[in-house]
Scaffold this motif. Structure first.
Motif, short mmCIF file in Angstrom:
data_model
loop_
_atom_site.label_atom_id
_atom_site.label_comp_id
_atom_site.label_asym_id
_atom_site.label_seq_id
_atom_site.Cartn_x
_atom_site.Cartn_y
_atom_site.Cartn_z
N HIS A 20 -4.06 -10.87 1.97
CA HIS A 20 -5.17 -11.62 1.35
C HIS A 20 -5.33 -11.24 -0.11
O HIS A 20 -5.61 -12.08 -0.96
CB HIS A 20 -6.48 -11.37 2.11
N LEU A 21 -5.11 -9.95 -0.39
CA LEU A 21 -5.23 -9.47 -1.78
C LEU A 21 -4.22 -10.19 -2.67
O LEU A 21 -4.53 -10.60 -3.79
CB LEU A 21 -4.98 -7.96 -1.80
N HIS A 22 -3.02 -10.35 -2.16
CA HIS A 22 -2.00 -11.07 -2.93
C HIS A 22 -2.38 -12.54 -3.06
O HIS A 22 -2.25 -13.13 -4.14
CB HIS A 22 -0.64 -10.93 -2.26
N TRP A 23 -2.89 -13.13 -1.98
CA TRP A 23 -3.29 -14.54 -2.01
C TRP A 23 -4.36 -14.79 -3.07
O TRP A 23 -4.28 -15.75 -3.84
CB TRP A 23 -3.78 -14.96 -0.62
N GLU A 24 -5.33 -13.91 -3.11
CA GLU A 24 -6.42 -14.09 -4.08
C GLU A 24 -5.87 -14.13 -5.51
O GLU A 24 -6.30 -14.94 -6.34
CB GLU A 24 -7.44 -12.95 -3.97
N PRO A 46 -13.07 -3.15 -1.79
CA PRO A 46 -12.98 -2.86 -3.22
C PRO A 46 -11.81 -3.52 -3.93
O PRO A 46 -11.96 -4.01 -5.05
CB PRO A 46 -12.89 -1.33 -3.28
N ALA A 47 -10.63 -3.54 -3.29
CA ALA A 47 -9.48 -4.11 -3.98
C ALA A 47 -9.61 -5.63 -4.06
O ALA A 47 -9.35 -6.23 -5.11
CB ALA A 47 -8.19 -3.72 -3.25
N ILE A 48 -10.02 -6.26 -2.98
CA ILE A 48 -10.17 -7.72 -3.00
C ILE A 48 -11.26 -8.13 -3.98
O ILE A 48 -11.10 -9.07 -4.76
CB ILE A 48 -10.44 -8.24 -1.57
N SER A 76 -4.14 0.81 -7.81
CA SER A 76 -2.75 0.77 -7.36
C SER A 76 -2.53 -0.39 -6.39
O SER A 76 -1.54 -1.13 -6.50
CB SER A 76 -2.42 2.11 -6.69
N ASP A 77 -3.46 -0.58 -5.45
CA ASP A 77 -3.35 -1.70 -4.51
C ASP A 77 -3.38 -3.04 -5.24
O ASP A 77 -2.63 -3.96 -4.93
CB ASP A 77 -4.51 -1.65 -3.50
N VAL A 78 -4.28 -3.13 -6.21
CA VAL A 78 -4.43 -4.38 -6.96
C VAL A 78 -3.15 -4.70 -7.72
O VAL A 78 -2.63 -5.82 -7.67
CB VAL A 78 -5.63 -4.29 -7.94
N LEU A 79 -2.62 -3.69 -8.41
CA LEU A 79 -1.41 -3.92 -9.21
C LEU A 79 -0.22 -4.26 -8.32
O LEU A 79 0.64 -5.06 -8.70
CB LEU A 79 -1.10 -2.69 -10.06
N ALA A 80 -0.19 -3.67 -7.13
CA ALA A 80 0.91 -3.97 -6.21
C ALA A 80 0.87 -5.43 -5.75
O ALA A 80 1.89 -5.99 -5.34
CB ALA A 80 0.85 -3.03 -5.01
N GLY A 81 -0.32 -6.04 -5.82
CA GLY A 81 -0.45 -7.43 -5.38
C GLY A 81 -0.39 -8.44 -6.50
O GLY A 81 -0.62 -9.63 -6.29
#
Lengths: 284, 357
Positions: free
Chosen positions: A143-147, A174-176, A215-220
């Motif tokens: 979902h994070l990548h989709w957003e 937090p990441a989403i 880190s999660d955000v950048l990975a997506g």
């Protein structure tokens, strides 16, 4: 190419700020009361008419119950009859329980936007309850990548979605939340969002305590992103600088290089003191 | 919990004021260099003069802590002849009146119009419309009340907990909007304001968002009477992921207040690294102290873990660059083990001729 209705600069910051709604807003918020959900949704969709956009509410309940939630929407019955407001249940709009397929889901949104334009509107303003999409932790990474994938579309097309979730079921995302330029109910610490179809902006403050989320955000980040604009970044520390370098290096290794632009004096100072790769920052 | 943060240890921090603060059940008490009574008096005096203390917030962990903070603040205001406006729940109005009555004649103060108490829920109902604060109504109710008192020319020291009621009602947007309305009002009228929230209300399940959002809406955070801003300032922070941001707000505000704005970036970098270490590695609440020094400012961060000294991880470790950055930024730095925890300090600044280059 940027469309005629594309934003010159995205609206970002705290969702609670009043006024200034645009055709390509993208927000995220949570609610802990059903009454509060209705207020958030109504407030977001109320901006559709002044902007000339069609309003759409995609909720977790059956459509009939969702209709009742919008009691405070101006001229509700007329809006529904005229097509100015569309109400849909999430089960009819998403493939619940499965990771979102970004391309097909975006194609669905694109059709809804094009249909709105064909009907004489300037685009689509959506309030979507994403609780059923992310209540399962296993689905959150996709979902994070989709957003982020959908967010880049919004830099060119007049789609303005607000994603809300039930804080009683999901304490925090937090990441989403961080991949939305507008965030609530709390003031955002940082955000990463599209500044153009192939560019992202990183704004706010990042430090060691938000490094994992970063880190999660950048990975997506979409593979199509070519640069990360940090002009709006007010603070970073050694750990987050290292996280940035790590992700940028990973992108380079995967042949999707991304460069940093808009680095402030403070950014460069931290980068230099940490002896990170100066080649990753575009001078200027 | 008790944090002891000595900032004067002769071996560690040479020069500057000798003040040692102990936080215990919410009361900051000077245990060396100043008597507790002096601290309350001089602290409250600073309150009226220092912009950092213009709009304070107390996250209180017990009713007695709130009473300590409020009585300390308003007792001194009343003694100076300053009007006091209290907008609180019935329970807190009773507790505050009882606490103040031991120190000043509250009946006479009330009769003279120097002490005004109003019910928080009642005042709130005067400007809330459909779950949102109405700016015009706020102006007509709270604004009018403040204006009438301030016009008398003796200043105003106010206490408000309407915001805590809104937060408790599950309305964070409305809460922060009311905080903003208070800030707007302070742009037009000169008065100080103390807000109070129960700590457990805004820091639920380890989620720091509420603490950060509310803290950011204020000029400073206290859990007790303020220390003397012209010498040393100490603030305590919980081991939450949002705390480093509040540390930066504290540092920026204080250094600007002291005319040391050119040190803000370096001090924020060092303080963030130390605060993050306290949270991530020591998993401890911590205190941050800022004291003027010959070359600039002395920054110290104390936590409750004495068994973990700062280490120097390998350079390629993502976590390891922080201490390298501190060493490169600070004139000097070091750490000391204490009975009750450890203290890491850094001297920020350069001689004027270097800073001006």
């Amino acid at each position: 190419m940027r469309g005629p209705e594309g934003p010159a600069r995205r609206r970002s910051g705290w969702l609670g700020q009043s006024g200034g709604a645009t055709l390509s807003d993208h927000g995220c918020s949570s609610y802990a009361l059903d009454r509060r959900r209705a207020e958030i949704v109504t407030a977001w969709l109320r901006d559709a008419a002044p902007l000339g956009q069609r309003a759409m509410y995609i909720g977790a309940a059956p459509a009939k119950a969702l209709h009742a939630e919008l009691a405070d929407f101006p001229a509700l019955d007329h809006a529904v009859e005229s097509g100015a407001l569309v109400v849909s249940s999430a089960v009819d709009f998403y493939d619940l329980g499965e990771p979102i397929d970004p391309e097909s889901q975006l194609a669905l949104y694109d059709r809804a936007v094009e249909l709105a334009i064909a009907d004489g509107y300037r685009g689509l303003r959506v309030a979507a309850d994403i609780t059923p999409l992310v209540v399962d932790e296993a689905l959150r990474r996709s979902h994070l990548h989709w957003e982020q994938y959908a967010d880049r579309y919004m830099t060119e097309r007049p789609l303005a979605p607000l994603c809300i979730y039930d804080a009683r079921k999901i304490p925090a995302l937090p990441a989403i939340a961080a991949v939305h330029p507008l965030q609530g109910p709390h003031e955002p610490r940082f955000a990463v969002f599209g500044s153009d179809r192939d560019a992202a902006a990183l704004v706010g403050e990042i430090d060691g305590c938000s490094a994992d989320v970063l880190s999660d955000v950048l990975a997506g980040l979409p593979a199509t992103d070519r640069c990360l604009d940090v002009e709006g970044l007010a603070f970073l520390d050694a750990r987050t600088a290292a996280v940035l370098q790590h992700e940028l290096q990973r992108r380079a290794d995967e042949h999707h290089p991304i460069r940093i632009v808009g680095a402030s004096q403070m950014f460069r100072k931290v980068w230099d003191l940490c002896e990170l790769d100066p080649e990753l920052i575009v001078a200027g | 919990m008790s944090i002891i943060l000595p900032t004067d240890s002769a071996e560690t921090l040479a020069g500057g004021p000798i003040v040692c603060h102990t936080l215990h059940t919410g009361t900051i008490r000077a245990i060396r260099g100043r008597g507790s009574d002096d601290t309350v008096t001089s602290g409250a005096h600073q309150l009226s003069a220092c912009d950092a203390d213009r709009h304070r917030v107390a996250f209180y962990r017990s009713e007695s802590e709130l009473t300590d903070v409020a009585v300390g603040t308003f007792h001194d205001a009343l003694r100076r002849g300053e009007p006091v406006l209290v907008i609180a729940t019935a329970e807190h109005r009773r507790a505050l009146r009882a606490g103040l009555s031991e120190l000043v004649d509250t009946e006479s103060a009330t009769a003279a119009g120097q002490l005004t108490m109003q019910d928080a829920r009642e005042v709130l109902s005067g400007f809330m419309v459909n779950g949102c604060p109405d700016a015009a109504r706020f102006e007509a109710t709270v604004g009018d009340l403040v204006r009438r008192i301030v016009r008398r020319g003796h200043g105003l020291s106010a206490f408000g907990e309407m915001v805590a009621l809104l937060w408790d009602d599950g309305m964070p947007h409305a809460t922060l909007a009311v905080e903003q309305l208070w800030n707007d009002l302070q742009e037009r009228h000169s008065f100080t304001l103390l807000c109070a929230y129960p700590a457990q209300l805004v820091m639920t399940d380890g989620d720091p968002s509420g603490y950060i959002d509310i803290g950011s809406a204020h000029s400073s955070i206290v859990c007790g009477p303020p220390s003397a801003a012209d010498a040393e300032v100490v603030r305590h922070f919980p081991a939450l992921t949002g705390s480093p941001r509040l540390v930066r707000v504290f540092i920026r505000t204080t250094l600007q207040e002291w005319g040391l704005a050119h040190l803000v970036d370096d001090a924020m970098l060092v303080a963030t690294e130390l605060a993050t270490n306290a949270i991530r590695h020591a998993r401890s609440d911590f205190a941050v102290s800022l004291a003027r020094s010959r070359h600039g400012v002395r920054l110290a961060v104390g936590d409750t873990r004495s068994d973990m000294a700062p280490s120097r991880p390998a350079d390629d470790d993502t976590d390891g660059r922080g201490l390298h950055l501190i060493a490169a930024t600070a004139r000097e730095w070091g750490h000391h083990r204490l009975d009750s925890g450890k203290l890491v300090w850094a001297e920020i600044g350069a001689p004027p001729e270097v800073a001006e280059r």
